[in-house]
Design an enzyme around this catalytic site. Structure first.
Site, PDB file in Angstrom:
ATOM      1  N   HIS A   3       0.958  -1.051   0.249  1.00  0.00           N
ATOM      2  CA  HIS A   3       0.303   0.091  -0.055  1.00  0.00           C
ATOM      3  C   HIS A   3       0.783   1.000  -0.101  1.00  0.00           C
ATOM      4  CE1 HIS A   3      -3.335   2.343   0.440  1.00  0.00           C
ATOM      5  NE2 HIS A   3      -3.947   2.446   1.864  1.00  0.00           N
TER       6      HIS A   3
ATOM      7  N   HIS B 219      -1.305  -1.026 -11.400  1.00  0.00           N
ATOM      8  CA  HIS B 219      -1.073  -0.992 -10.634  1.00  0.00           C
ATOM      9  C   HIS B 219      -2.918  -1.370 -10.331  1.00  0.00           C
ATOM     10  CE1 HIS B 219      -3.798   2.165  -7.667  1.00  0.00           C
ATOM     11  NE2 HIS B 219      -2.704   2.536  -8.072  1.00  0.00           N
TER      12      HIS B 219
ATOM     13  N   ASP C 235       3.437   5.834  -7.600  1.00  0.00           N
ATOM     14  CA  ASP C 235       4.483   5.979  -6.426  1.00  0.00           C
ATOM     15  C   ASP C 235       5.869   6.070  -7.587  1.00  0.00           C
ATOM     16  OD1 ASP C 235       2.989   5.004  -4.356  1.00  0.00           O
ATOM     17  OD2 ASP C 235       2.320   2.957  -5.655  1.00  0.00           O
TER      18      ASP C 235
END
Length: 429
Positions: free
Chosen positions: A265, A306, A364
């Site tokens: 996460h 993702h 990210d």
């Protein structure tokens, strides 16, 4: 909402069970299965991947088409034209503020930036080598002790105070956590600085003469914005589940912080830098790309693709631009880690293997590179995520407790032993 229904046929039942179908303003229809328990059955959905746990007006994601909307506004427009505190207001209140409302909101946030003395002192009890996420989880939970007496979550004003207080204090907690790890004394926020500027100042400054680079400040503001909310993810669902007990909201947010710590996460951008450290050199990139393409090799390139977005992550588009702006501003082309990241980005955007599988660089990937360039240590990455995600968590908590709600109580498919009789210890073989 409409008059559509689904019919469920169960072996042995005399007739079908009729279940209402609910239609959203955007997205897929939802079958309301609440009445199944009256029939003695319930559904099985590990990971809750096919289950809507609530209804919400805050955020909408269309992963197939790469869409992220906050209260109906595309994230691309917000990141380009707005700022983090305006987005906070939007998430909490449901509409963009007027100039006067925005000014007042910013004033109330600035007034709540400082920490209670007990919180500021508490950090010294941790070793300087303690993980920052462990520290900020504890400090967030400690706010529940400081702000417990007199807090009534059934009162709208108390909910609003709580929301603003958390948004205001989280970057101060983050900076305090960083400085503790560096062996530096805490630095109080300044009233003349904005949200991102204050974070940079309280994190990196040695004194009030610290100069804030506007390019870096804008990048931090965007990083906060792009992480502000992402619908019913693991940490947000944790906040809602904890909040459904009526617990102190600071405790509910602390539970969300703990959930975010997981590498699947909030730790994903930290995993990107760990992967680059394992690769070691730009000369090794082609070897590791080949390993990623090999089905029999466990190596996977972190920061690509993702779970939700089957198309390009719309946040990554904005973060890519911001990342390149920061790298150009700081002139860090010689840094090998950043060279590896840029080489991987180029391959992912041009290589058919990645394009066919839609393994695009995600938010990210770019945020990890940007944070490293700014000077944030890898172990602090998820703490930055916490700061950005706080308005989303508190907006969902506020939405839930502002109306009638039920305590969360998931069911289970029990596969354990059936009834057994206790055997005294001396009779067991």
């Amino acid at each position: 909402m409409g008059d559509k229904h689904a019919r469920l046929f169960v072996d042995g039942a005399d007739e079908a069970i009729e279940l209402p179908i609910l239609s959203p303003s955007l997205g897929s229809d939802v079958i309301d299965i609440a009445q199944l328990t009256k029939q003695g059955i319930f559904t099985y959905d590990p990971g809750f991947v096919s289950t809507a746990s609530c209804d919400s007006n805050i955020t909408y994601i269309d992963g197939d088409n790469g869409v992220l909307l906050h209260r109906g506004y595309p994230i691309e427009q917000l990141a380009e034209r707005s700022d983090f505190l305006e987005l906070c207001y939007l998430l909490l209140e449901g509409a963009l503020p007027s100039a006067a409302q925005k000014s007042e909101f910013e004033r109330t946030i600035a007034a709540e930036r400082n920490l209670p003395a007990g919180i500021a002192n508490m950090v010294s009890s941790f070793s300087t080598g303690a993980h920052p996420m462990g520290i900020i989880t504890a400090l967030t939970g400690a706010l529940a002790a400081e702000y417990h007496n007199g807090l009534d979550i059934t009162v709208a004003e108390d909910r609003d105070i709580t929301a603003r207080r958390l948004i205001a204090k989280m970057p101060t907690l983050a900076a305090l956590t960083y400085r503790h790890g560096q062996g530096k004394p805490p630095l109080p926020p300044r009233e003349d600085l904005g949200y991102a500027e204050n974070f940079l100042y309280t994190t990196f400054a040695d004194d009030e003469n610290y100069e804030i680079n506007p390019v870096i400040a804008r990048a931090m503001d965007r990083i906060f914005m792009l992480h502000a909310d992402h619908e019913q993810n693991a940490s947000t669902s944790t906040v809602r589940l904890a909040g459904s007990t009526g617990t102190n909201p600071y405790s509910a947010i602390a539970a969300g912080v703990a959930a975010l710590w997981g590498p699947s996460h909030g730790g994903a951008n930290e995993a990107v830098l760990s992967m680059l450290a394992d690769i070691g050199s730009p000369d090794n990139i082609d070897t590791y790309v080949a390993k990623a393409k090999d089905r029999n090799d466990p190596f996977r390139i972190m920061g690509f693709g993702h779970r939700v977005y089957k198309n390009y992550d719309p946040r990554a588009t904005v973060m890519q631009e911001t990342c390149h702006e920061v790298l150009a501003e700081l002139g860090v082309e010689a840094d090998e880690t950043l060279q590896m990241a840029q080489r991987l980005e180029k391959i992912a955007l041009e290589d058919e293997f990645f394009i066919e599988r839609r393994l695009y660089p995600n938010v990210d990937f770019y945020s990890g590179i940007t944070l490293k360039a700014i000077g944030i240590p890898t172990e602090m990455f998820t703490v930055i995520f916490v700061t950005g995600r706080t308005p989303g968590w508190i907006a969902h908590w506020k939405e839930m407790v502002s109306e009638a709600y039920k305590i969360g109580r998931p069911r289970q498919l029990y596969l354990g032993e059936t009834s057994r009789d206790y055997v005294p210890l001396e009779q067991r073989s």
